[in-house]
Design an enzyme around this catalytic site. Structure first.
Site, PDB file in Angstrom:
ATOM      1  N   GLY A  96     -30.335 -33.060  17.675  1.00  0.00           N
ATOM      2  CA  GLY A  96     -31.894 -33.187  17.386  1.00  0.00           C
ATOM      3  C   GLY A  96     -32.267 -34.684  16.587  1.00  0.00           C
ATOM      4  O   GLY A  96     -33.156 -34.835  16.085  1.00  0.00           O
ATOM      5  N   LEU A 147     -31.423 -27.145  26.427  1.00  0.00           N
ATOM      6  CA  LEU A 147     -30.750 -26.993  27.426  1.00  0.00           C
ATOM      7  C   LEU A 147     -30.813 -25.823  28.484  1.00  0.00           C
ATOM      8  O   LEU A 147     -30.119 -25.465  29.337  1.00  0.00           O
ATOM      9  CB  LEU A 147     -29.108 -27.029  27.028  1.00  0.00           C
ATOM     10  CG  LEU A 147     -28.516 -28.234  26.350  1.00  0.00           C
ATOM     11  CD1 LEU A 147     -27.484 -28.137  25.957  1.00  0.00           C
ATOM     12  CD2 LEU A 147     -29.015 -29.368  27.239  1.00  0.00           C
ATOM     13  N   LEU A 189     -33.468 -23.433  30.943  1.00  0.00           N
ATOM     14  CA  LEU A 189     -34.854 -23.212  31.655  1.00  0.00           C
ATOM     15  C   LEU A 189     -35.942 -22.240  30.614  1.00  0.00           C
ATOM     16  O   LEU A 189     -35.706 -21.604  30.181  1.00  0.00           O
ATOM     17  CB  LEU A 189     -34.440 -22.765  32.844  1.00  0.00           C
ATOM     18  CG  LEU A 189     -35.169 -22.924  34.177  1.00  0.00           C
ATOM     19  CD1 LEU A 189     -35.375 -24.352  34.526  1.00  0.00           C
ATOM     20  CD2 LEU A 189     -34.901 -22.195  35.227  1.00  0.00           C
ATOM     21  N   ASN A 191     -40.552 -33.100  28.569  1.00  0.00           N
ATOM     22  CA  ASN A 191     -39.147 -33.067  28.511  1.00  0.00           C
ATOM     23  C   ASN A 191     -38.586 -34.504  28.417  1.00  0.00           C
ATOM     24  O   ASN A 191     -39.170 -35.465  29.225  1.00  0.00           O
ATOM     25  CB  ASN A 191     -38.452 -32.326  29.582  1.00  0.00           C
ATOM     26  CG  ASN A 191     -36.844 -32.258  29.601  1.00  0.00           C
ATOM     27  OD1 ASN A 191     -36.138 -32.325  28.550  1.00  0.00           O
ATOM     28  ND2 ASN A 191     -36.114 -32.746  30.899  1.00  0.00           N
ATOM     29  N   HIS A 200     -35.320 -37.103  29.476  1.00  0.00           N
ATOM     30  CA  HIS A 200     -34.115 -36.948  30.167  1.00  0.00           C
ATOM     31  C   HIS A 200     -33.482 -38.382  30.064  1.00  0.00           C
ATOM     32  O   HIS A 200     -34.368 -39.422  30.158  1.00  0.00           O
ATOM     33  CB  HIS A 200     -34.430 -36.532  31.633  1.00  0.00           C
ATOM     34  CG  HIS A 200     -33.346 -36.634  32.606  1.00  0.00           C
ATOM     35  ND1 HIS A 200     -32.384 -35.418  32.341  1.00  0.00           N
ATOM     36  CD2 HIS A 200     -32.690 -37.373  33.296  1.00  0.00           C
ATOM     37  CE1 HIS A 200     -31.559 -35.651  33.330  1.00  0.00           C
ATOM     38  NE2 HIS A 200     -31.459 -36.828  33.769  1.00  0.00           N
TER      39      HIS A 200
HETATM   40  C1  GRF Z   1     -31.092 -36.948  24.610  1.00  0.00           C
HETATM   41  O1  GRF Z   1     -30.353 -37.774  25.398  1.00  0.00           O
HETATM   42  C2  GRF Z   1     -32.096 -36.338  25.665  1.00  0.00           C
HETATM   43  O2  GRF Z   1     -32.491 -37.258  26.505  1.00  0.00           O
HETATM   44  C3  GRF Z   1     -31.440 -35.252  26.542  1.00  0.00           C
HETATM   45  O3  GRF Z   1     -30.624 -34.488  25.323  1.00  0.00           O
HETATM   46  C4  GRF Z   1     -30.262 -35.293  24.236  1.00  0.00           C
HETATM   47  C5  GRF Z   1     -30.593 -35.046  22.978  1.00  0.00           C
HETATM   48  O4  GRF Z   1     -30.081 -35.582  21.913  1.00  0.00           O
HETATM   49  N1  GRF Z   1     -32.419 -34.111  26.956  1.00  0.00           N
HETATM   50  P1  GRF Z   1     -30.859 -35.268  20.623  1.00  0.00           P
HETATM   51  O5  GRF Z   1     -30.447 -33.860  20.175  1.00  0.00           O
HETATM   52  O6  GRF Z   1     -32.155 -35.456  20.582  1.00  0.00           O
HETATM   53  O7  GRF Z   1     -29.771 -36.101  19.611  1.00  0.00           O
END
Ligand code: GRF
Length: 222
Positions: A11, A82, A84, A99, A101
């Protein structure tokens, strides 16, 4: 704008949102939802005094929709989520789910491309540039309209860990910039990289959505 965040992991992106969406910002994090009790994101939410919910069944669209509606969420942010998002939620929140990525979509995305696998694939490709993407969520993984991207160099000798850290630092600037611009505009708008800052366009991220004029958002380039 009332924002609900979905997260499965540590997070740090949620933390960046919590830190930037405080009074008098136009966006407020009102709910954090996870598919797992283990998510560090839940602890961050609790520390910030934000309501949390853990889904019994992440495939149950009615359950997720119910909690989002109960808290009158207007924008949903997937920050390291993680699973869908069920179709009925995507339909009900059309153009209002984004989202983040950790690579430049449409490359290095799709099912199974998350975490270090993404950065491993970027390094294996020999690409000299990577960087985060924020996009609107549709029924397919990582395929919706792009809202913002920011280039981050891939350096000689990079490991998946070093590249991930460099991209993540930018994610923490970019995701709040997108959310604040959406809150100001009343809908998700595209941000264009413009020198050392983003310009929030008046262009809706999804064709046909309506938005109000927005300003420039500072994002320090590396
Ligand atoms: C990030 O790299 C984001 O792009 C991907 O998952 C990771 C989440 O990291 N979707 P965090 O839980 O916000 O530290």
């Amino acid at each position: 704008m009332r924002v609900g965040v979905l997260a499965s992991g540590g997070g740090t992106n949620l933390q960046a949102l919590l830190d930037s969406c405080r009074e008098p910002a136009p966006a407020r994090i009102v709910l954090v939802v996870s598919n797992t009790l283990e998510a560090g994101a839940l602890e961050r939410a609790r520390r910030a005094g934000v309501t949390t919910a853990v889904l019994h069944d992440h495939q149950d669209g009615a359950e997720l929709l119910g909690v989002l509606r109960e808290h009158r969420v207007e924008l949903v942010v997937l920050a390291g989520y993680l699973k869908l998002v069920p179709t009925e939620v995507v339909t009900a929140f059309r153009d209002r789910i984004i989202n983040i990525h950790p690579a430049l979509l449409p490359s290095f995305g799709g099912k199974g491309m998350y975490g270090h696998r993404v950065h491993e694939a970027v390094l294996a490709s020999g690409s000299t540039v990577s960087g985060p993407t924020v996009h609107v969520v549709t029924a397919e993984y990582d395929r919706g309209p792009i809202v913002a991207q920011w280039p981050v160099p891939v350096r000689p000798g990079d490991t998946p860990e070093s590249l991930a850290a460099r991209v993540l630092a930018v994610e923490h600037e970019m995701l709040p910039a997108v959310v604040l611009a959406a809150a100001r505009a009343g809908g998700v708008v595209r941000l264009l990289a413009n020198g050392p800052a983003f310009t929030a366009t008046q262009e809706p991220a999804v064709l046909g959505a309506s938005v109000e004029p927005a300003g420039t958002i500072r994002l320090q380039k590396e």
